[in-house]
Design a protein around this motif. Structure first.
Motif, PDB file in Angstrom:
ATOM      1  N   THR A 165       0.851  -1.260   0.111  1.00 21.06           N
ATOM      2  CA  THR A 165       0.053   0.062  -0.067  1.00 21.06           C
ATOM      3  C   THR A 165       0.830   1.160   0.102  1.00 21.06           C
ATOM      4  O   THR A 165       0.627   2.157  -0.877  1.00 21.06           O
ATOM      5  N   SER A 166       1.826   1.356   0.785  1.00 28.95           N
ATOM      6  CA  SER A 166       2.827   2.304   0.818  1.00 28.95           C
ATOM      7  C   SER A 166       3.339   2.638  -0.471  1.00 28.95           C
ATOM      8  O   SER A 166       3.692   3.745  -0.784  1.00 28.95           O
ATOM      9  N   ALA A 167       3.881   1.585  -1.240  1.00 32.15           N
ATOM     10  CA  ALA A 167       4.637   1.871  -2.548  1.00 32.15           C
ATOM     11  C   ALA A 167       3.449   2.308  -3.430  1.00 32.15           C
ATOM     12  O   ALA A 167       4.058   3.118  -4.157  1.00 32.15           O
ATOM     13  N   ALA A 168       2.355   1.883  -3.548  1.00 34.22           N
ATOM     14  CA  ALA A 168       1.394   2.210  -4.192  1.00 34.22           C
ATOM     15  C   ALA A 168       1.276   3.855  -4.033  1.00 34.22           C
ATOM     16  O   ALA A 168       0.854   4.600  -4.821  1.00 34.22           O
ATOM     17  N   GLN A 169       1.161   4.378  -2.569  1.00 35.53           N
ATOM     18  CA  GLN A 169       0.703   5.550  -2.561  1.00 35.53           C
ATOM     19  C   GLN A 169       1.852   6.529  -2.782  1.00 35.53           C
ATOM     20  O   GLN A 169       1.933   7.431  -3.458  1.00 35.53           O
ATOM     21  N   LEU A 170       3.382   5.861  -2.681  1.00 34.62           N
ATOM     22  CA  LEU A 170       4.148   6.631  -3.166  1.00 34.62           C
ATOM     23  C   LEU A 170       4.411   6.903  -4.720  1.00 34.62           C
ATOM     24  O   LEU A 170       4.725   8.014  -5.230  1.00 34.62           O
ATOM     25  N   ALA A 171       4.087   6.054  -5.385  1.00 39.81           N
ATOM     26  CA  ALA A 171       3.988   5.937  -6.856  1.00 39.81           C
ATOM     27  C   ALA A 171       2.933   7.012  -7.203  1.00 39.81           C
ATOM     28  O   ALA A 171       3.182   7.800  -8.077  1.00 39.81           O
ATOM     29  N   GLN A 172       1.723   7.189  -6.598  1.00 40.59           N
ATOM     30  CA  GLN A 172       0.773   7.790  -6.892  1.00 40.59           C
ATOM     31  C   GLN A 172       1.258   9.523  -6.671  1.00 40.59           C
ATOM     32  O   GLN A 172       0.999  10.426  -7.419  1.00 40.59           O
ATOM     33  N   ALA A 173       1.844   9.649  -5.423  1.00 46.29           N
ATOM     34  CA  ALA A 173       2.577  10.960  -5.015  1.00 46.29           C
ATOM     35  C   ALA A 173       3.509  11.503  -6.222  1.00 46.29           C
ATOM     36  O   ALA A 173       3.544  12.663  -6.528  1.00 46.29           O
TER      37      ALA A 173
END
Length: 248
Positions: A165-173
């Motif tokens: 989830t954190s990796a997905a959030q970082l990619a989106q940011a």
């Protein structure tokens, strides 16, 4: 199942019929409300999902939704479970735990990429819907052949799932930060590296200067985000491996 013993929110999450009266089928049901909300989030993002907007997309009044969804928080729980969907066939069966847990994580990432808003839904507790339990069960199954106890298995799954989830959030940011620049992540990293190579004083920041002067960021490819994800995932799996070896 005795529906009187099941909280209303869980009954709706598991699609347990709450009204057995005969008659004309209702125009709305939980599934149609959730499908409309998920479609709205997929098109416009999580911020667009409000009860009035969902009602508008269905051509009904906001008040009519309350027969099927008790609150915005409940709607988010329903949306999360629906968008996660059942686990893919690739996660059926058992095998080497590291291979299975790696696949469990990467399949989760694919779901988050298909529904980017999912990574922004605040956690509300452990999995409690049928699809959430399906993913949880698949994760536990990936660790079945280890000697880990239940607490260690659950802990490992929480850490790996949180990382995804954190990796997905970082990619989106990062994607949001590049918006309007015309650059992909690899190009943005190259530009960053070149700027830092000019600005970072090797006497003040010797190791950072060595990094930026070493050309690492010049060599990044278009799959830099994917490579970073798998590098971090393997570090986590190394930690799980240490726990498995310690237990043995």
């Amino acid at each position: 199942m005795d529906q009187d013993r099941v909280p209303l929110e869980l009954a709706r999450l598991w699609r347990i019929p709450l009204d057995s009266k005969l008659g004309r089928p209702a125009r709305l049901d939980v599934g149609s409300v959730v499908d409309a909300a998920v479609a709205l989030a997929d098109r416009e993002g999580l911020a667009a999902v409000t009860l009035p907007r969902v009602a508008e997309s269905l051509g009904v009044t906001k008040m009519s939704l309350y027969r099927h969804v008790g609150s915005k928080d409940e709607l988010l729980d329903l949306m999360r479970d629906a968008a996660n969907g059942p686990v893919p066939d690739s996660l059926a069966g058992t095998g080497p735990w590291r291979e299975r847990l790696r696949l469990w994580a990467t399949e989760q990432l694919r779901v988050l990429e298909a529904h980017p808003w999912l990574a922004q839904v605040p956690p509300s507790g452990p999995p409690s819907g049928p699809n959430g339990i399906d993913w949880f069960d698949a994760g536990l199954r990936s660790l079945r052949l280890t000697g880990l106890d239940w607490g260690a298995k659950v802990g490992a799954l929480m850490i790996v799932s949180g990382y995804v989830t954190s990796a997905a959030q970082l990619a989106q940011a990062l994607a949001a930060g590049r918006e309007g620049t015309g650059m992909d992540q690899a190009a943005a990293e190259r530009e960053y590296g070149r700027a830092m190579a000019r600005l970072v004083d090797p006497e003040r920041f010797p190791d950072a200067a060595a990094l930026f002067g070493g050309g690492l960021l010049e060599d990044t490819g278009e799959d830099t985000g994917e490579n970073d994800f798998h590098f971090g995932l393997e570090l986590l799996l190394d930690g799980v491996a240490a726990a498995v070896a310690g237990d043995e």
